[in-house]
Scaffold this motif. Structure first.
Motif, PDB file in Angstrom:
ATOM      1  N   TYR A 103     -36.852 -19.206 -94.590  1.00  0.00           N
ATOM      2  CA  TYR A 103     -35.411 -18.993 -94.526  1.00  0.00           C
ATOM      3  C   TYR A 103     -34.950 -17.964 -95.556  1.00  0.00           C
ATOM      4  O   TYR A 103     -35.509 -17.877 -96.653  1.00  0.00           O
ATOM      5  N   THR A 104     -33.897 -17.227 -95.184  1.00  0.00           N
ATOM      6  CA  THR A 104     -33.239 -16.330 -96.119  1.00  0.00           C
ATOM      7  C   THR A 104     -31.762 -16.687 -96.136  1.00  0.00           C
ATOM      8  O   THR A 104     -31.103 -16.679 -95.091  1.00  0.00           O
ATOM      9  N   LEU A 105     -31.258 -17.000 -97.317  1.00  0.00           N
ATOM     10  CA  LEU A 105     -29.858 -17.363 -97.492  1.00  0.00           C
ATOM     11  C   LEU A 105     -29.090 -16.166 -98.029  1.00  0.00           C
ATOM     12  O   LEU A 105     -29.447 -15.602 -99.051  1.00  0.00           O
ATOM     13  N   TYR A 106     -28.039 -15.796 -97.323  1.00  0.00           N
ATOM     14  CA  TYR A 106     -27.129 -14.749 -97.770  1.00  0.00           C
ATOM     15  C   TYR A 106     -25.942 -15.441 -98.430  1.00  0.00           C
ATOM     16  O   TYR A 106     -25.255 -16.261 -97.795  1.00  0.00           O
ATOM     17  N   GLY A 107     -25.706 -15.116 -99.701  1.00  0.00           N
ATOM     18  CA  GLY A 107     -24.631 -15.819-100.379  1.00  0.00           C
ATOM     19  C   GLY A 107     -24.187 -15.140-101.643  1.00  0.00           C
ATOM     20  O   GLY A 107     -24.616 -14.020-101.973  1.00  0.00           O
TER      21      GLY A 107
ATOM     22  N   LEU B 112     -28.355 -11.694-102.306  1.00  0.00           N
ATOM     23  CA  LEU B 112     -27.010 -11.621-102.858  1.00  0.00           C
ATOM     24  C   LEU B 112     -26.140 -10.681-102.034  1.00  0.00           C
ATOM     25  O   LEU B 112     -26.488  -9.524-101.820  1.00  0.00           O
ATOM     26  N   VAL B 113     -25.018 -11.187-101.565  1.00  0.00           N
ATOM     27  CA  VAL B 113     -23.999 -10.368-100.909  1.00  0.00           C
ATOM     28  C   VAL B 113     -22.868 -10.239-101.918  1.00  0.00           C
ATOM     29  O   VAL B 113     -22.103 -11.189-102.139  1.00  0.00           O
ATOM     30  N   ASP B 114     -22.769  -9.091-102.542  1.00  0.00           N
ATOM     31  CA  ASP B 114     -21.832  -8.914-103.651  1.00  0.00           C
ATOM     32  C   ASP B 114     -20.404  -8.790-103.123  1.00  0.00           C
ATOM     33  O   ASP B 114     -19.986  -7.732-102.646  1.00  0.00           O
ATOM     34  N   LEU B 115     -19.659  -9.870-103.217  1.00  0.00           N
ATOM     35  CA  LEU B 115     -18.288  -9.873-102.715  1.00  0.00           C
ATOM     36  C   LEU B 115     -17.396  -8.920-103.511  1.00  0.00           C
ATOM     37  O   LEU B 115     -16.497  -8.295-102.944  1.00  0.00           O
TER      38      LEU B 115
ATOM     39  N   SER C 110     -23.357 -11.434 -90.041  1.00  0.00           N
ATOM     40  CA  SER C 110     -22.241 -12.375 -89.947  1.00  0.00           C
ATOM     41  C   SER C 110     -21.010 -11.611 -89.468  1.00  0.00           C
ATOM     42  O   SER C 110     -20.341 -10.956 -90.273  1.00  0.00           O
ATOM     43  N   PRO C 111     -20.707 -11.671 -88.184  1.00  0.00           N
ATOM     44  CA  PRO C 111     -19.586 -10.891 -87.636  1.00  0.00           C
ATOM     45  C   PRO C 111     -18.251 -11.166 -88.324  1.00  0.00           C
ATOM     46  O   PRO C 111     -17.383 -10.290 -88.361  1.00  0.00           O
ATOM     47  N   ALA C 112     -18.079 -12.359 -88.880  1.00  0.00           N
ATOM     48  CA  ALA C 112     -16.829 -12.694 -89.554  1.00  0.00           C
ATOM     49  C   ALA C 112     -16.794 -12.169 -90.995  1.00  0.00           C
ATOM     50  O   ALA C 112     -15.793 -12.354 -91.691  1.00  0.00           O
ATOM     51  N   SER C 113     -17.883 -11.542 -91.431  1.00  0.00           N
ATOM     52  CA  SER C 113     -17.981 -10.995 -92.791  1.00  0.00           C
ATOM     53  C   SER C 113     -17.856 -12.080 -93.857  1.00  0.00           C
ATOM     54  O   SER C 113     -17.328 -11.848 -94.943  1.00  0.00           O
ATOM     55  N   LYS C 114     -18.325 -13.283 -93.529  1.00  0.00           N
ATOM     56  CA  LYS C 114     -18.238 -14.389 -94.474  1.00  0.00           C
ATOM     57  C   LYS C 114     -19.622 -14.867 -94.870  1.00  0.00           C
ATOM     58  O   LYS C 114     -20.603 -14.628 -94.175  1.00  0.00           O
ATOM     59  N   ILE C 115     -19.662 -15.539 -96.003  1.00  0.00           N
ATOM     60  CA  ILE C 115     -20.876 -16.204 -96.437  1.00  0.00           C
ATOM     61  C   ILE C 115     -20.602 -17.708 -96.463  1.00  0.00           C
ATOM     62  O   ILE C 115     -19.431 -18.117 -96.601  1.00  0.00           O
ATOM     63  N   PRO C 116     -21.640 -18.510 -96.267  1.00  0.00           N
ATOM     64  CA  PRO C 116     -23.052 -18.160 -96.174  1.00  0.00           C
ATOM     65  C   PRO C 116     -23.478 -17.782 -94.764  1.00  0.00           C
ATOM     66  O   PRO C 116     -22.781 -18.043 -93.790  1.00  0.00           O
ATOM     67  N   ALA C 117     -24.664 -17.203 -94.722  1.00  0.00           N
ATOM     68  CA  ALA C 117     -25.394 -17.014 -93.471  1.00  0.00           C
ATOM     69  C   ALA C 117     -26.848 -17.366 -93.775  1.00  0.00           C
ATOM     70  O   ALA C 117     -27.341 -17.086 -94.875  1.00  0.00           O
ATOM     71  N   LEU C 118     -27.499 -17.993 -92.821  1.00  0.00           N
ATOM     72  CA  LEU C 118     -28.895 -18.374 -93.007  1.00  0.00           C
ATOM     73  C   LEU C 118     -29.732 -17.752 -91.901  1.00  0.00           C
ATOM     74  O   LEU C 118     -29.534 -18.053 -90.721  1.00  0.00           O
ATOM     75  N   ALA C 119     -30.654 -16.881 -92.294  1.00  0.00           N
ATOM     76  CA  ALA C 119     -31.575 -16.279 -91.336  1.00  0.00           C
ATOM     77  C   ALA C 119     -32.749 -17.219 -91.144  1.00  0.00           C
ATOM     78  O   ALA C 119     -33.397 -17.630 -92.109  1.00  0.00           O
TER      79      ALA C 119
ATOM     80  N   GLY D 112     -33.176 -17.114 -85.373  1.00  0.00           N
ATOM     81  CA  GLY D 112     -31.899 -16.424 -85.357  1.00  0.00           C
ATOM     82  C   GLY D 112     -31.096 -16.769 -86.598  1.00  0.00           C
ATOM     83  O   GLY D 112     -31.571 -17.495 -87.480  1.00  0.00           O
ATOM     84  N   THR D 113     -29.879 -16.260 -86.645  1.00  0.00           N
ATOM     85  CA  THR D 113     -29.041 -16.453 -87.821  1.00  0.00           C
ATOM     86  C   THR D 113     -27.951 -17.481 -87.541  1.00  0.00           C
ATOM     87  O   THR D 113     -27.360 -17.497 -86.454  1.00  0.00           O
ATOM     88  N   LEU D 114     -27.703 -18.330 -88.532  1.00  0.00           N
ATOM     89  CA  LEU D 114     -26.655 -19.338 -88.450  1.00  0.00           C
ATOM     90  C   LEU D 114     -25.587 -19.062 -89.498  1.00  0.00           C
ATOM     91  O   LEU D 114     -25.892 -18.621 -90.610  1.00  0.00           O
ATOM     92  N   THR D 115     -24.343 -19.324 -89.139  1.00  0.00           N
ATOM     93  CA  THR D 115     -23.239 -19.270 -90.093  1.00  0.00           C
ATOM     94  C   THR D 115     -22.516 -20.613 -90.047  1.00  0.00           C
ATOM     95  O   THR D 115     -22.870 -21.480 -89.246  1.00  0.00           O
ATOM     96  N   GLU D 116     -21.513 -20.779 -90.893  1.00  0.00           N
ATOM     97  CA  GLU D 116     -20.758 -22.027 -91.052  1.00  0.00           C
ATOM     98  C   GLU D 116     -21.617 -23.063 -91.779  1.00  0.00           C
ATOM     99  O   GLU D 116     -22.569 -23.618 -91.238  1.00  0.00           O
TER     100      GLU D 116
END
Length: 213
Positions: free
Chosen positions: A2-6, A30-33, A47-56, A60-64
């Motif tokens: 897994y890769t966590l974007y956050g 790291l997604v530098d806000l 993440s089409p909503a441009s939000k974090i987190p996202a998990l690859a 596939g990728t999951l958000t929420e």
């Protein structure tokens, strides 16, 4: 796997916490806000909503965050961290998850939006006051649902506790009183108990370590 974007001190710590509880290895991206990286076309593809987190994941990728931690528990929990599908206990878990994300979290998120998250021209001073009022209104409901239980779903620590714990940490960080001037005593004790878990501490510190100096 897994890769966590956050980014530290955001909802991504919920996913990191879940991964730590499950003992699963993961990479942290790291997604530098502050630098606006979440608004880049590259990240919008994740993440089409441009939000974090996202998990690859390999599939596939999951958000929420609530959906992600539920997925992780079902995939790796081995009958821990989440009640059995189809059981009444599972229905209560889903009920709590929906309440937490739709009711308890929303006033805190509205407070954040109208304090710093939204563009300045879209922030409303009055909305901050409304958010505080809403939080004071919904917190006693959570207190009643929690009662004298050790965890939000009873005797078993579940992923709903991760969501609840983070929301209460966020509330305290926003200077919201989770005792309502001493009128509620079970919520603060619950928060201390949940946020004292070693997996939360590891997740929090791991995310903080990725911040640029």
């Amino acid at each position: 796997m897994y890769t966590l974007y956050g980014y530290p001190k955001t909802r991504s710590v919920r996913v990191a916490w879940a991964l730590e509880e499950l003992g699963l290895p993961f990479d942290f991206n790291l997604v530098d806000l502050k630098q606006g990286q979440h608004l880049s076309e590259e990240y919008k593809a994740i993440s089409p909503a441009s939000k974090i987190p996202a998990l690859a994941t390999p599939e596939g990728t999951l958000t929420e965050s609530a959906a992600i931690v539920t997925f992780l528990a079902e995939r790796h929990g081995m009958h821990e961290f989440i009640p059995e599908p189809g059981s009444f206990e599972r229905a209560k878990y889903e009920e709590m998850m929906l309440f937490l994300t739709n009711e308890l979290e929303q006033p805190i998120w509205n407070l954040a939006k109208h304090t710093f998250a939204l563009p300045k021209e879209q922030r409303l001073e009055q909305m901050r006051d409304v958010a505080v009022w809403e939080f004071k209104r919904v917190l006693p409901v959570f207190s009643s649902m929690l009662g004298d239980k050790e965890f939000v779903c009873g005797t078993m620590f579940t992923m709903a506790d991760i969501i609840a714990g983070h929301i209460l940490a966020w509330a305290k960080g926003s200077k919201l009183d989770i005792t309502l001037d001493g009128k509620i005593d079970n919520v603060a004790a619950y928060a201390q108990r949940i946020l004292g878990r070693e997996a939360y501490e590891r997740a929090w510190r791991k995310e903080m370590s990725y911040l640029p100096e």
